[in-house]
Design a protein around this motif. Sequence first.
Motif, PDB file in Angstrom:
ATOM      1  N   LYS A   1     -23.860  45.554 -26.819  1.00  0.00           N
ATOM      2  CA  LYS A   1     -25.171  45.122 -26.317  1.00  0.00           C
ATOM      3  C   LYS A   1     -24.953  44.701 -24.874  1.00  0.00           C
ATOM      4  CE  LYS A   1     -27.671  43.386 -30.328  1.00  0.00           C
ATOM      5  NZ  LYS A   1     -26.753  43.326 -31.443  1.00  0.00           N
ATOM      6  N   ASN A   2     -25.634  45.353 -23.976  1.00  0.00           N
ATOM      7  CA  ASN A   2     -25.470  44.972 -22.569  1.00  0.00           C
ATOM      8  C   ASN A   2     -26.281  43.725 -22.271  1.00  0.00           C
ATOM      9  OD1 ASN A   2     -23.611  46.905 -21.682  1.00  0.00           O
ATOM     10  ND2 ASN A   2     -25.212  48.447 -21.820  1.00  0.00           N
ATOM     11  N   ASN A   3     -25.869  42.998 -21.238  1.00  0.00           N
ATOM     12  CA  ASN A   3     -26.548  41.757 -20.887  1.00  0.00           C
ATOM     13  C   ASN A   3     -28.029  41.997 -20.625  1.00  0.00           C
ATOM     14  OD1 ASN A   3     -24.271  40.231 -21.089  1.00  0.00           O
ATOM     15  ND2 ASN A   3     -23.704  40.531 -18.939  1.00  0.00           N
TER      16      ASN A   3
ATOM     17  N   THR B   1     -28.680  48.748 -25.790  1.00  0.00           N
ATOM     18  CA  THR B   1     -27.512  48.879 -26.652  1.00  0.00           C
ATOM     19  C   THR B   1     -26.863  50.230 -26.389  1.00  0.00           C
ATOM     20  OG1 THR B   1     -28.916  49.724 -28.385  1.00  0.00           O
ATOM     21  CG2 THR B   1     -28.380  47.383 -28.493  1.00  0.00           C
ATOM     22  N   PHE B   2     -25.587  50.289 -26.716  1.00  0.00           N
ATOM     23  CA  PHE B   2     -24.829  51.477 -26.321  1.00  0.00           C
ATOM     24  C   PHE B   2     -23.695  51.713 -27.318  1.00  0.00           C
ATOM     25  CE2 PHE B   2     -21.186  53.179 -24.013  1.00  0.00           C
ATOM     26  CZ  PHE B   2     -21.752  54.342 -23.526  1.00  0.00           C
ATOM     27  N   TRP B   3     -23.648  52.922 -27.862  1.00  0.00           N
ATOM     28  CA  TRP B   3     -22.563  53.250 -28.804  1.00  0.00           C
ATOM     29  C   TRP B   3     -21.339  53.702 -27.996  1.00  0.00           C
ATOM     30  CZ3 TRP B   3     -22.647  51.895 -33.717  1.00  0.00           C
ATOM     31  CH2 TRP B   3     -23.886  51.687 -34.334  1.00  0.00           C
ATOM     32  N   ALA B   4     -20.352  52.852 -27.905  1.00  0.00           N
ATOM     33  CA  ALA B   4     -19.120  53.222 -27.177  1.00  0.00           C
ATOM     34  C   ALA B   4     -18.247  54.129 -28.048  1.00  0.00           C
ATOM     35  CB  ALA B   4     -18.349  51.972 -26.793  1.00  0.00           C
ATOM     36  N   LEU B   5     -18.353  53.973 -29.370  1.00  0.00           N
ATOM     37  CA  LEU B   5     -17.656  54.856 -30.314  1.00  0.00           C
ATOM     38  C   LEU B   5     -18.621  55.199 -31.435  1.00  0.00           C
ATOM     39  CD1 LEU B   5     -14.205  53.037 -30.753  1.00  0.00           C
ATOM     40  CD2 LEU B   5     -14.605  55.112 -29.418  1.00  0.00           C
TER      41      LEU B   5
ATOM     42  N   ASN C   1     -13.660  58.915 -17.929  1.00  0.00           N
ATOM     43  CA  ASN C   1     -13.977  57.491 -17.768  1.00  0.00           C
ATOM     44  C   ASN C   1     -15.184  57.153 -18.631  1.00  0.00           C
ATOM     45  OD1 ASN C   1     -11.992  57.200 -15.882  1.00  0.00           O
ATOM     46  ND2 ASN C   1     -13.363  57.317 -14.120  1.00  0.00           N
ATOM     47  N   GLY C   2     -15.068  56.055 -19.381  1.00  0.00           N
ATOM     48  CA  GLY C   2     -16.197  55.616 -20.209  1.00  0.00           C
ATOM     49  C   GLY C   2     -16.284  56.334 -21.547  1.00  0.00           C
ATOM     50  N   ALA C   3     -15.319  57.185 -21.868  1.00  0.00           N
ATOM     51  CA  ALA C   3     -15.382  57.954 -23.123  1.00  0.00           C
ATOM     52  C   ALA C   3     -15.145  57.077 -24.359  1.00  0.00           C
ATOM     53  CB  ALA C   3     -14.367  59.085 -23.087  1.00  0.00           C
ATOM     54  N   GLY C   4     -14.522  55.908 -24.167  1.00  0.00           N
ATOM     55  CA  GLY C   4     -14.301  55.003 -25.296  1.00  0.00           C
ATOM     56  C   GLY C   4     -12.836  54.752 -25.629  1.00  0.00           C
ATOM     57  N   LYS C   5     -11.932  55.213 -24.768  1.00  0.00           N
ATOM     58  CA  LYS C   5     -10.500  55.083 -25.055  1.00  0.00           C
ATOM     59  C   LYS C   5     -10.075  53.625 -25.198  1.00  0.00           C
ATOM     60  CE  LYS C   5      -9.394  57.204 -21.214  1.00  0.00           C
ATOM     61  NZ  LYS C   5     -10.736  57.417 -20.632  1.00  0.00           N
ATOM     62  N   SER C   6     -10.435  52.794 -24.200  1.00  0.00           N
ATOM     63  CA  SER C   6     -10.015  51.382 -24.240  1.00  0.00           C
ATOM     64  C   SER C   6     -10.651  50.661 -25.425  1.00  0.00           C
ATOM     65  CB  SER C   6     -10.412  50.653 -22.961  1.00  0.00           C
ATOM     66  OG  SER C   6      -9.811  51.281 -21.880  1.00  0.00           O
ATOM     67  N   THR C   7     -11.903  51.005 -25.716  1.00  0.00           N
ATOM     68  CA  THR C   7     -12.580  50.367 -26.851  1.00  0.00           C
ATOM     69  C   THR C   7     -11.818  50.679 -28.143  1.00  0.00           C
ATOM     70  OG1 THR C   7     -14.682  50.596 -25.706  1.00  0.00           O
ATOM     71  CG2 THR C   7     -14.786  50.211 -28.077  1.00  0.00           C
ATOM     72  N   LEU C   8     -11.440  51.932 -28.303  1.00  0.00           N
ATOM     73  CA  LEU C   8     -10.696  52.328 -29.507  1.00  0.00           C
ATOM     74  C   LEU C   8      -9.371  51.565 -29.597  1.00  0.00           C
ATOM     75  CD1 LEU C   8     -10.173  54.149 -31.965  1.00  0.00           C
ATOM     76  CD2 LEU C   8      -9.323  55.902 -30.410  1.00  0.00           C
TER      77      LEU C   8
HETATM   78  N1  LIG Z   1     -17.769  44.592 -23.295  1.00  0.00           N
HETATM   79  C1  LIG Z   1     -18.591  45.619 -23.051  1.00  0.00           C
HETATM   80  N2  LIG Z   1     -19.931  45.451 -23.061  1.00  0.00           N
HETATM   81  C2  LIG Z   1     -20.756  46.491 -22.849  1.00  0.00           C
HETATM   82  N3  LIG Z   1     -20.365  47.754 -22.603  1.00  0.00           N
HETATM   83  C3  LIG Z   1     -19.021  47.987 -22.586  1.00  0.00           C
HETATM   84  C4  LIG Z   1     -18.068  46.935 -22.802  1.00  0.00           C
HETATM   85  N4  LIG Z   1     -16.824  47.470 -22.716  1.00  0.00           N
HETATM   86  C5  LIG Z   1     -16.996  48.782 -22.466  1.00  0.00           C
HETATM   87  N5  LIG Z   1     -18.297  49.095 -22.376  1.00  0.00           N
HETATM   88  C6  LIG Z   1     -18.871  50.422 -22.151  1.00  0.00           C
HETATM   89  O1  LIG Z   1     -18.436  51.262 -23.214  1.00  0.00           O
HETATM   90  C7  LIG Z   1     -18.094  52.572 -22.718  1.00  0.00           C
HETATM   91  C8  LIG Z   1     -16.672  52.906 -23.106  1.00  0.00           C
HETATM   92  O2  LIG Z   1     -15.808  52.077 -22.331  1.00  0.00           O
HETATM   93  P1  LIG Z   1     -14.228  52.183 -22.428  1.00  0.00           P
HETATM   94  O3  LIG Z   1     -13.668  51.149 -21.503  1.00  0.00           O
HETATM   95  O4  LIG Z   1     -13.821  52.119 -23.853  1.00  0.00           O
HETATM   96  O5  LIG Z   1     -13.975  53.650 -21.873  1.00  0.00           O
HETATM   97  P2  LIG Z   1     -12.617  54.320 -21.373  1.00  0.00           P
HETATM   98  O6  LIG Z   1     -12.584  55.684 -21.968  1.00  0.00           O
HETATM   99  O7  LIG Z   1     -11.466  53.431 -21.656  1.00  0.00           O
HETATM  100  O8  LIG Z   1     -12.864  54.417 -19.821  1.00  0.00           O
HETATM  101  P3  LIG Z   1     -11.829  54.295 -18.580  1.00  0.00           P
HETATM  102  O9  LIG Z   1     -11.025  55.571 -18.584  1.00  0.00           O
HETATM  103  O10 LIG Z   1     -12.742  54.233 -17.403  1.00  0.00           O
HETATM  104  O11 LIG Z   1     -11.019  53.071 -18.779  1.00  0.00           O
HETATM  105  C9  LIG Z   1     -18.350  52.529 -21.214  1.00  0.00           C
HETATM  106  O12 LIG Z   1     -19.627  53.076 -20.964  1.00  0.00           O
HETATM  107  C10 LIG Z   1     -18.332  51.066 -20.872  1.00  0.00           C
HETATM  108  O13 LIG Z   1     -19.173  50.788 -19.776  1.00  0.00           O
END
Ligand SMILES: Nc1ncnc2c1ncn2[C@@H]1O[C@H](COP(=O)(O)OP(=O)(O)OP(=O)(O)O)[C@@H](O)[C@H]1O
Length: 220
Positions: free
Chosen positions: A16-18, A31-35, A54-61
């Motif tokens: 959920k974005n601010n 709201t945004f589905w990161a995964l 960038n932003g594909a969801g790698k760090s979230t995973l």
């Molecule tokens: N805490 C958060 N709150 C809201 N949105 C988030 C948060 N963390 C990540 N996102 C969003 O979720 C999406 C996935 O982010 P993530 O960091 O997982 O991608 P990534 O593949 O690791 O990207 P990068 O290669 O740039 O590090 C992005 O659109 C990011 O803006």
Amino acid sequence: MPETIIHVENLSKLYKNNPVKNSGFNYTSTTFWALKDVNFHVMQGDIVNLSGDNGAGKSTLLKILSRITSPTFGKITGFGRINSLLEVGAGFHPELTGIENIYLNGAMLLMNKAQIKLTIDKICDFAGISKHIHVPVKRYSTGMYMRLAFSMAMHLESEILILDEILAVGDHSFQQKCLKKIKDINSKQGRTILMVDHNNKFPKNLYNKQIKLINGRIEL
Ligand SMILES: Nc1ncnc2c1ncn2[C@@H]1O[C@H](COP(=O)(O)OP(=O)(O)OP(=O)(O)O)[C@@H](O)[C@H]1O
């Protein structure tokens, strides 16, 4: 026979974005589905290359796998200790010295003092920071942080290693040394490694499995 060490089922993460103020007195939040519906499994001894824009969801995973954040839906089953290197400097206590941080991280991986002591010289040698090991890490350069963190991950005990931006920074020769070490601990100790290939530059013979994320979903 290798066994499943990580099992990911129907994993989804909603952010959920601010809330932002709109033209009136109302706030809208998005709201945004990161995964979304991510499914895969990793076998013991796999080296997994995780890629995606960038932003594909790698760090979230990787944060979910490391139990730093929880999934909105879905389930992860992991069998073994996970050591994660997600951001440079994360996992270090800035006021503690290099050696104190090694003991702290070792203890978090359930190693006892004697086991940790046996690794100290190897960690310092590989990182090339022996002279600075009694200095608080807040005085380290980014390169020293990175070398110590990587070396700890390689030498402290864990069944699963998760590496994010650690391999995207640092000089070329140290990166090559790291990739060689990853291959080495994988073949000699059978450790399982998940790592992000930030610039699509890992040699193909380094990993045996590839997971590519596109907008939060696995590319099939
Ligand atoms: N805490 C958060 N709150 C809201 N949105 C988030 C948060 N963390 C990540 N996102 C969003 O979720 C999406 C996935 O982010 P993530 O960091 O997982 O991608 P990534 O593949 O690791 O990207 P990068 O290669 O740039 O590090 C992005 O659109 C990011 O803006």
